[in-house]
Design an enzyme around this catalytic site. Structure first.
Site, PDB file in Angstrom:
ATOM      1  CE  LYS A 193    -124.565  17.138  23.419  1.00 19.64           C
ATOM      2  NZ  LYS A 193    -125.095  17.399  24.785  1.00 19.64           N
TER       3      LYS A 193
HETATM    4  C1  PLP Z   1    -125.182  16.892  26.287  1.00 24.54           C
HETATM    5  C2  PLP Z   1    -126.676  16.643  26.573  1.00 24.54           C
HETATM    6  C3  PLP Z   1    -127.220  17.290  27.833  1.00 24.54           C
HETATM    7  C4  PLP Z   1    -126.558  18.467  28.398  1.00 24.54           C
HETATM    8  O1  PLP Z   1    -125.884  19.550  27.964  1.00 24.54           O
HETATM    9  P1  PLP Z   1    -125.085  20.440  28.666  1.00 24.54           P
HETATM   10  O2  PLP Z   1    -125.045  21.774  27.875  1.00 24.54           O
HETATM   11  O3  PLP Z   1    -123.760  19.819  28.416  1.00 24.54           O
HETATM   12  O4  PLP Z   1    -125.450  20.739  30.098  1.00 24.54           O
HETATM   13  C5  PLP Z   1    -128.516  17.013  28.194  1.00 24.54           C
HETATM   14  N1  PLP Z   1    -129.170  16.170  27.615  1.00 24.54           N
HETATM   15  C6  PLP Z   1    -128.750  15.349  26.545  1.00 24.54           C
HETATM   16  C7  PLP Z   1    -129.777  14.462  25.903  1.00 24.54           C
HETATM   17  C8  PLP Z   1    -127.598  15.657  26.016  1.00 24.54           C
HETATM   18  O5  PLP Z   1    -126.929  14.995  25.031  1.00 24.54           O
END
Ligand code: PLP
Length: 396
Positions: free
Chosen positions: A191
């Site tokens: 991310k």
């Molecule tokens: C990665 C992601 C999540 C989940 O994030 P985590 O921190 O791994 O729980 C939720 N929504 C979207 C759109 C994502 O791409």
């Protein structure tokens, strides 16, 4: 052709993160402590929001937010099928039901008119997803939430930083403070800001924040001791059967450095997007993502779409050919309604959400991250244009 493989994603980590984490380990306070609090404070300042709670994932953040905002068994929560598993599964954690509505073809974010049409007496909340780093069309969604007293939980996993009508996503303008609201971020490894694993709940309501904080750590409160004993340190009370979602100080140490680099990392991704856009614009087989004038994208993803009627290969073959040229890619997303669980539990067919389905079939996410070199970017452009030219066919 490049001789090394270009990964689809890579975290932007350097000596600064390594030093910060090392310092945390040397001091010895490794779970939730002063660094977590500092990370929350700094994050809240940037989001221009009064409260931020650091947790161990965005999934946890969204679960806590829905719970705090009153989503309960058999409620309906409206969300986009064009998202990751987490967005809908947290609704199921609470025994509520996800109600998908289709996305807009241009931005791949939830269609506000279809949201309005889907609201019933069972609807408790709306979860817009800021897909790829572009904000969902929030004004009509906020208006609907205000009119029907629905909660809004924003999935901000991609939107760090994203702006909507000049406001950074993660806060909300004061005039909209009329319905229950929270914004949830992800700090997963791929991310735009990473702590390895991590997440954040932002809100402008003290009670929502307090509820999330309570539930994030076993429903345990330690302020009881102040009232019932002078011993203090050992006493606590379990107020609710909560969860175990707290962020560690090791993660927060990394997050604090990443926050300092936020602007710099964003500028580099925006520059990659600018170069891609300039190269792909006008090619008959390629549709680069747009950035509406009212928005600034975080450019977490670069969702390129293929004009399949101008190519003699499909998306899967295009991905294969990019891989053969040492370019890693991904696909965002396989819409949730195509997955066995949602098909079986809710009876969805692929064309229940025709826009999501059609756009998924022609989407490729190209590498876009701050550690890419100018040459990496050129290599991606050359490979994409090369394949598109080679397989171009006449319209018709
Ligand atoms: C990665 C992601 C999540 C989940 O994030 P985590 O921190 O791994 O729980 C939720 N929504 C979207 C759109 C994502 O791409």
């Amino acid at each position: 052709m490049r001789d090394t493989y270009l990964p689809f994603a890579q975290p932007d980590l350097d000596e600064r993160e390594i030093e910060a984490v090392t310092a945390c380990l040397r001091e010895g306070w490794i779970t939730s402590g002063p660094r977590k609090l500092q990370f929350e404070t700094r994050f809240a300042e940037i989001m221009e929001v009064p409260y931020a709670l650091a947790v161990n994932s965005c999934t946890a953040a969204m679960h806590l937010a829905l719970e705090a905002l009153g989503v309960r068994e058999n409620d309906d929560v409206i969300t986009s099928p064009y998202t990751f598993a987490a967005t809908a599964e947290v609704i199921r954690y609470l025994g509520a039901n996800p109600v998908f509505v289709d996305v807009q073809p241009d931005t791949l974010t939830i269609d506000p008119q279809k949201v309005a049409a889907a609201v019933t007496d069972r609807t408790r909340a709306i979860m817009p997803v800021h897909f790829g780093g572009l904000a969902a069309e929030l004004s009509p969604i906020y208006q609907l939430a205000a009119d029907r007293n629905l909660a809004v939980v924003e999935d901000c996993a991609h939107s760090l930083p994203t702006w909507y009508h000049g406001t950074i996503i993660g806060g909300r303008p004061a005039k909209w403070k009329t319905f229950p609201w929270a914004a949830c971020f992800s700090f997963y490894a791929t991310k735009p800001l990473t702590t390895g694993e991590g997440g954040m709940v932002c809100t402008d309501d003290r009670e929502t924040f307090e509820r999330c904080r309570l539930m994030s750590l076993h429903g345990i409160t330690s302020d009881g001791w102040a009232r019932y004993t002078h011993h203090g340190s050992w006493y606590y009370e379990i107020r609710e059967p909560g969860y175990k979602y707290n962020m560690t100080d090791v993660a927060a140490a990394m997050g604090l450095v990443q926050l300092e680099k936020l602007q710099e990392m964003w500028s580099k991704r925006a520059e990659v997007a600018r170069r891609f856009g300039a190269a792909f614009e006008g090619h008959p087989a390629l549709q680069p993502p747009l950035e509406p004038e009212t928005m600034r994208s975080s450019w977490h993803l670069y969702p390129l779409r293929l004009n399949l009627n101008r190519l003699d290969i499909d998306r899967a073959a295009f991905v294969e050919q990019l891989r053969a040229r040492n370019i890693g890619t991904s696909v965002h997303f396989i819409p949730l309604h195509l997955h066995p669980y949602y098909r079986q539990a809710y009876g969805y067919s692929p064309d229940a959400f025709p826009v999501a389905y059609r756009e998924y079939l022609r989407e490729i996410s190209l590498p876009i991250y701050s550690t890419m070199t100018d040459e990496d970017v050129s290599d991606v452009i050359e490979a994409v244009i090369g394949i598109a030219d080679e397989h171009l066919v006449q319209a018709g």
